[in-house]
Design a protein around this motif. Sequence first.
Motif, PDB file in Angstrom:
ATOM      1  N   TRP A   1     -48.230  10.706 -66.828  1.00  0.00           N
ATOM      2  CA  TRP A   1     -46.899  10.666 -67.472  1.00  0.00           C
ATOM      3  C   TRP A   1     -46.990  11.006 -68.947  1.00  0.00           C
ATOM      4  CZ3 TRP A   1     -46.406   7.508 -71.611  1.00  0.00           C
ATOM      5  CH2 TRP A   1     -47.247   6.387 -71.707  1.00  0.00           C
TER       6      TRP A   1
ATOM      7  N   LYS B   1     -49.497  12.885 -70.456  1.00  0.00           N
ATOM      8  CA  LYS B   1     -49.834  14.313 -70.578  1.00  0.00           C
ATOM      9  C   LYS B   1     -48.597  15.180 -70.373  1.00  0.00           C
ATOM     10  CE  LYS B   1     -54.517  13.943 -68.743  1.00  0.00           C
ATOM     11  NZ  LYS B   1     -55.317  14.314 -67.573  1.00  0.00           N
ATOM     12  N   ASP B   2     -47.725  14.750 -69.459  1.00  0.00           N
ATOM     13  CA  ASP B   2     -46.525  15.535 -69.131  1.00  0.00           C
ATOM     14  C   ASP B   2     -45.521  15.600 -70.277  1.00  0.00           C
ATOM     15  OD1 ASP B   2     -47.578  16.011 -66.659  1.00  0.00           O
ATOM     16  OD2 ASP B   2     -46.351  14.517 -65.609  1.00  0.00           O
TER      17      ASP B   2
END
Length: 270
Positions: free
Chosen positions: A60, A62-63
Amino acid sequence: SHCKGEPADSTRAKSMASNSASISSDKRFLIFFDFDETIVDETSDDVVVQAAPGQHLPGWLKDTYQPGHYNEYMQRVLAYLAEQGVTESDIRSSMEKIPATPGMITLFQFLRTRPPQDFEVVLLSDANTFFIEAWLRRAGARPLFHRIFSNPATFNRDGRLVLRPFHAHDCMRCPSNMCKQVIVREYVARRTQERGRPYQRVCYVGDGANDFCPVLSLGPRDVAFPRRDFPMHRLITETHEAMPGEFKAVTVPWSSGEDVVQRLRKLVAE
């Protein structure tokens, strides 16, 4: 252009400027260094992630990365690390372990042992001041650098490393928080004015795509040192092919810091 909050015309600013000018107004060459993948052989932002639980970040987080907004992403990463109990000493020791790029310590020794009038050495990095200072102090290389330009980072009372953008700019090529060409142009202009004369040559040692923008501003007497087969090198090569005459600086690719030393020896001997 003055930095925000800097007194434009105070006597203190003037005396500081004249002091620093008298210390280094006689330098013949100005040399800029990038940090990640140039001085050190890894990317410090990737290394700090290894201090996280399980040595990786949750999906989550990294996104949340958006192209051109890496600085804001790293602010969230550092906040996450603090929440996970990663301390200042954890981060410092992870930085201290990063290996220098091959030949870089030799290059630093060369610069340190030159007569003081030869080189003014400046570091220019999109990492942050804490990572860079931690590594340089451990390597004993901090005194070599006249100035460090990087994103400011300091620990707050909660033990979180708070990262801020370096500046704002209008360059379409660069991430929102840093255009290295703006920094190079302003620094060279200000120092030339303080010194009352230009440097014989300006050199730039780098590796990445964001090191291509600053070397576009160099002239035909200046030297670009791109790390061989890294993005900066490829962009210079492509520019030569697509727009002959557009890229002015002499290009000296390097695989080891010793390649840079060899060329600098020739320059100082002229």
